[in-house]
Design a protein around this motif. Structure first.
Motif, PDB file in Angstrom:
ATOM      1  N   ARG A  44     123.377  38.729 105.288  1.00 57.77           N
ATOM      2  CA  ARG A  44     123.876  38.249 106.583  1.00 57.77           C
ATOM      3  C   ARG A  44     122.710  38.047 107.556  1.00 57.77           C
ATOM      4  O   ARG A  44     122.641  37.033 108.249  1.00 57.77           O
TER       5      ARG A  44
ATOM      6  N   ARG B 234     124.269  43.279 104.269  1.00 63.28           N
ATOM      7  CA  ARG B 234     123.585  43.210 105.574  1.00 63.28           C
ATOM      8  C   ARG B 234     122.307  42.370 105.493  1.00 63.28           C
ATOM      9  O   ARG B 234     122.012  41.581 106.387  1.00 63.28           O
TER      10      ARG B 234
ATOM     11  N   THR C 155     132.219  42.344 109.123  1.00 56.14           N
ATOM     12  CA  THR C 155     132.802  42.403 110.471  1.00 56.14           C
ATOM     13  C   THR C 155     133.770  43.580 110.566  1.00 56.14           C
ATOM     14  O   THR C 155     133.757  44.324 111.552  1.00 56.14           O
TER      15      THR C 155
ATOM     16  N   GLY D 235     120.638  34.900 106.815  1.00 60.88           N
ATOM     17  CA  GLY D 235     121.281  33.646 107.185  1.00 60.88           C
ATOM     18  C   GLY D 235     120.998  32.506 106.228  1.00 60.88           C
ATOM     19  O   GLY D 235     121.203  31.347 106.570  1.00 60.88           O
TER      20      GLY D 235
ATOM     21  N   ILE E 295     125.692  35.338 100.792  1.00 55.81           N
ATOM     22  CA  ILE E 295     126.915  36.035 101.161  1.00 55.81           C
ATOM     23  C   ILE E 295     128.031  35.013 101.322  1.00 55.81           C
ATOM     24  O   ILE E 295     127.794  33.886 101.774  1.00 55.81           O
TER      25      ILE E 295
ATOM     26  N   GLU F 283     132.082  33.936 102.686  1.00 57.35           N
ATOM     27  CA  GLU F 283     132.919  34.177 103.879  1.00 57.35           C
ATOM     28  C   GLU F 283     133.653  35.512 103.751  1.00 57.35           C
ATOM     29  O   GLU F 283     133.796  36.240 104.729  1.00 57.35           O
TER      30      GLU F 283
ATOM     31  N   LEU G 128     131.257  38.184 104.664  1.00 56.89           N
ATOM     32  CA  LEU G 128     131.044  38.227 106.116  1.00 56.89           C
ATOM     33  C   LEU G 128     132.223  38.888 106.834  1.00 56.89           C
ATOM     34  O   LEU G 128     132.040  39.675 107.767  1.00 56.89           O
TER      35      LEU G 128
END
Length: 145
Positions: A55, A52, A115, A58, A106, A108, A111
């Motif tokens: 993410r 978290r 999600t 960024g 992070i 893909e 991520l």
């Protein structure tokens, strides 16, 4: 509604002692709930916290920055990052101006996992209190610290 006196079959010297023990008891209850929730995703609540943080940032972050932002201070953060790398949820990125600094980002896959967790994550730990009570609770917890 729960009552810690009944839950742990105990009496308290005063309401401050009861409140302190209730905080500890509730924190352990939440931790247990989180451990059960994250088990099918093969990560711990602390690993989720790292994902978290990354993410939300960024961008690539030094490990020390992640450790500083964690909800629970993790003395084994390096080992935790190793496990996340092994699962290909994060990756290490060399620091161009300081070889001693370890940075991570992070992936893909990480991520996508977040999600998936976001869709399934229970947000109702506090379903028995109002928004006003949640604000008060948060303010009181801040005051304790």
């Amino acid at each position: 509604m729960g009552d810690i006196s009944k839950d742990i079959n105990s009496r308290f010297k005063n309401d401050k002692q009861k409140a302190m023990l209730n905080i500890i008891y509730t924190a352990n209850w939440i931790t247990s709930q989180q451990n059960s929730f994250f088990k099918p995703f093969s990560i711990s609540p602390q690993q989720y916290n790292v994902l978290r943080i990354l993410r939300g940032a960024g961008e690539v972050l030094p490990v020390q920055t992640i450790k500083d932002r964690m909800l629970q201070r993790a003395p084994n953060a390096t080992r935790m990052m190793d496990k996340l790398c092994d699962k290909e949820l994060i990756k290490r990125v060399p620091c161009s101006n300081d070889r001693r600094v370890v940075q991570v980002e992070i992936t893909e896959k990480g991520l996508r996992l977040l999600t998936e967790i976001d869709k399934a994550h229970p947000t109702e730990y506090l379903k028995n209190i109002t928004l006003k009570e949640a604000t008060l609770l948060s303010d009181l917890l801040d005051k304790i610290r």
